[in-house]
Write a protein that holds these residues in place. Structure first.
Motif, short mmCIF file in Angstrom:
data_model
loop_
_atom_site.label_atom_id
_atom_site.label_comp_id
_atom_site.label_asym_id
_atom_site.label_seq_id
_atom_site.Cartn_x
_atom_site.Cartn_y
_atom_site.Cartn_z
N MET A 1 0.86 -1.18 0.00
CA MET A 1 0.00 0.00 0.00
C MET A 1 0.90 1.23 0.00
O MET A 1 1.89 1.28 0.73
N VAL A 2 0.52 2.21 -0.84
CA VAL A 2 1.28 3.46 -0.94
C VAL A 2 0.29 4.61 -0.97
O VAL A 2 -0.76 4.52 -1.63
N SER A 3 0.62 5.67 -0.30
CA SER A 3 -0.15 6.90 -0.37
C SER A 3 0.64 7.90 -1.21
O SER A 3 1.82 8.13 -0.95
N LEU A 4 -0.02 8.47 -2.22
CA LEU A 4 0.62 9.45 -3.10
C LEU A 4 -0.22 10.72 -3.09
O LEU A 4 -1.40 10.69 -3.47
N SER A 5 0.38 11.82 -2.65
CA SER A 5 -0.33 13.10 -2.57
C SER A 5 0.37 14.14 -3.42
O SER A 5 1.60 14.24 -3.41
N PHE A 6 -0.43 14.91 -4.13
CA PHE A 6 0.06 16.05 -4.90
C PHE A 6 -0.43 17.30 -4.20
O PHE A 6 -1.65 17.48 -4.01
N VAL A 7 0.50 18.16 -3.79
CA VAL A 7 0.17 19.32 -2.96
C VAL A 7 0.82 20.59 -3.51
O VAL A 7 1.68 20.53 -4.39
N SER A 8 0.45 21.71 -2.94
CA SER A 8 1.01 23.01 -3.33
C SER A 8 2.44 23.16 -2.82
O SER A 8 2.87 22.43 -1.91
N ASP A 9 3.15 24.12 -3.38
CA ASP A 9 4.49 24.44 -2.90
C ASP A 9 4.47 24.84 -1.43
O ASP A 9 5.36 24.47 -0.66
N ASP A 10 3.45 25.59 -1.02
CA ASP A 10 3.34 26.00 0.38
C ASP A 10 3.19 24.80 1.31
O ASP A 10 3.81 24.73 2.36
N SER A 11 2.36 23.84 0.89
CA SER A 11 2.14 22.65 1.72
C SER A 11 3.40 21.80 1.84
O SER A 11 3.74 21.32 2.93
N ILE A 12 4.10 21.62 0.73
CA ILE A 12 5.31 20.78 0.80
C ILE A 12 6.42 21.52 1.57
O ILE A 12 7.21 20.88 2.26
N ALA A 13 6.45 22.85 1.49
CA ALA A 13 7.43 23.62 2.27
C ALA A 13 7.16 23.45 3.77
O ALA A 13 8.10 23.30 4.56
N GLU A 14 5.89 23.42 4.15
CA GLU A 14 5.54 23.21 5.55
C GLU A 14 5.97 21.82 6.01
O GLU A 14 6.57 21.66 7.08
N LEU A 15 5.71 20.81 5.20
CA LEU A 15 6.15 19.45 5.53
C LEU A 15 7.68 19.36 5.60
O LEU A 15 8.23 18.74 6.50
N ASN A 16 8.33 19.99 4.63
CA ASN A 16 9.79 19.98 4.59
C ASN A 16 10.37 20.65 5.83
O ASN A 16 11.36 20.19 6.39
N GLY A 17 9.74 21.73 6.26
CA GLY A 17 10.20 22.42 7.48
C GLY A 17 9.99 21.57 8.72
O GLY A 17 10.87 21.49 9.59
N THR A 18 8.84 20.92 8.80
CA THR A 18 8.53 20.10 9.96
C THR A 18 9.42 18.87 10.06
O THR A 18 9.94 18.55 11.13
N TRP A 19 9.62 18.18 8.95
CA TRP A 19 10.28 16.87 8.98
C TRP A 19 11.76 16.90 8.63
O TRP A 19 12.50 15.98 8.97
N ARG A 20 12.20 17.96 7.93
CA ARG A 20 13.61 18.01 7.52
C ARG A 20 14.29 19.29 7.96
O ARG A 20 15.42 19.56 7.57
N ASN A 21 13.56 20.12 8.72
CA ASN A 21 14.10 21.38 9.20
C ASN A 21 14.58 22.28 8.06
O ASN A 21 15.58 22.97 8.18
N ASN A 22 13.86 22.23 6.95
CA ASN A 22 14.19 23.04 5.77
C ASN A 22 12.87 23.62 5.25
O ASN A 22 12.18 23.00 4.46
N PRO A 23 12.49 24.82 5.70
CA PRO A 23 11.16 25.36 5.42
C PRO A 23 10.99 25.94 4.00
O PRO A 23 10.43 27.00 3.81
#
Length: 168
Positions: A40-62
Motif C-alpha cells: 500500500m502506498v499513499s501518493l499526494s500532490f500538494v502546493s508548494d506552500d504545503s510541501i514547504a511546511e512538511l519539509n520544514g517540519t520533517w527536515r528542518n528546511n522550510p
C-alpha cells in the motif's frame, strides 16, 4: 503482487500523471526491486506552500521541494504478517515545483513527475543518496525503471539524481 494506491490531489493542484499511470509505475518499481508482497502506498500532490511546511517540519528546511517520502514498513520485515499488505508509506509531490524543475532540466512535467515518483518509491524501499556511491546506484535504478515505463522521451537519464547530497 497487488498494489493499493491512495491517490490524493489537494484543491487546485493538477498532477502531470494520473492514478492509473502512477500505479503502473509503482508496480514497476516493486517488480524491479523483487518485492512480491502486496503493498500500500499513499501518493499526494500538494502546493508548494504545503510541501514547504512538511519539509520544514520533517527536515528542518522550510522551503518547497519536489518530493518527500515518509517510510512506514518494509516489505522484507519478518515481523509483518505474511497475509497482510505492507504499508510502504507516503510520497508527497509538488507539481508546481516539479514543473519549474522540468523547465530547468529540459524535460516534460510528466517525465519529471515520473522521476519523482520512482525516486520517492526508492526512498520508501530504503534507498538514499547521502554519498556519491549511493546517489549513483539510485540513479542507475531510476534510469532503468524509467526506461521500462517509457514516457515523453525527454528524460533520458535521471541526471545524477537531482537530490545528490541531500538528506534522504
Amino acid at each position: 503482487m497487488d498494489v493499493e494506491l491512495d491517490f490524493f490531489c489537494a484543491d487546485g493542484v493538477t498532477p502531470a500523471i494520473d492514478n492509473e499511470e502512477a500505479q503502473r509505475l509503482i508496480r514497476l518499481v516493486l517488480e524491479d526491486r523483487n518485492v512480491e508482497r502486496d503493498c500500500m502506498v499513499s501518493l499526494s500532490f500538494v502546493s508548494d506552500d504545503s510541501i514547504a511546511e512538511l519539509n520544514g517540519t520533517w527536515r528542518n528546511n522550510p522551503h518547497p521541494t519536489d518530493v518527500l517520502s515518509f517510510e512506514m514498513e518494509h516489505p522484507w520485515d519478518e515481523d509483518l504478517a505474511q497475509d497482510e499488505p505492507c504499508e510502504l508509506g507516503d510520497i508527497v509531490i509538488a507539481p508546481d515545483f516539479v514543473a519549474h524543475q522540468a523547465t530547468e532540466f529540459g524535460t516534460t512535467e510528466a517525465d519529471e513527475t515520473r522521476l519523482m515518483l520512482v525516486h520517492g518509491m526508492l526512498h520508501l524501499l530504503g534507498f538514499d543518496h547521502m554519498n556519491e556511491s549511493d546517489a549513483c546506484k539510485m540513479q542507475q535504478i531510476e534510469d532503468a525503471i524509467l526506461a521500462r515505463m517509457g514516457g515523453d522521451g525527454t528524460l533520458t537519464e535521471a541526471i545524477l539524481t537531482r537530490h545528490r547530497g541531500e538528506e534522504a
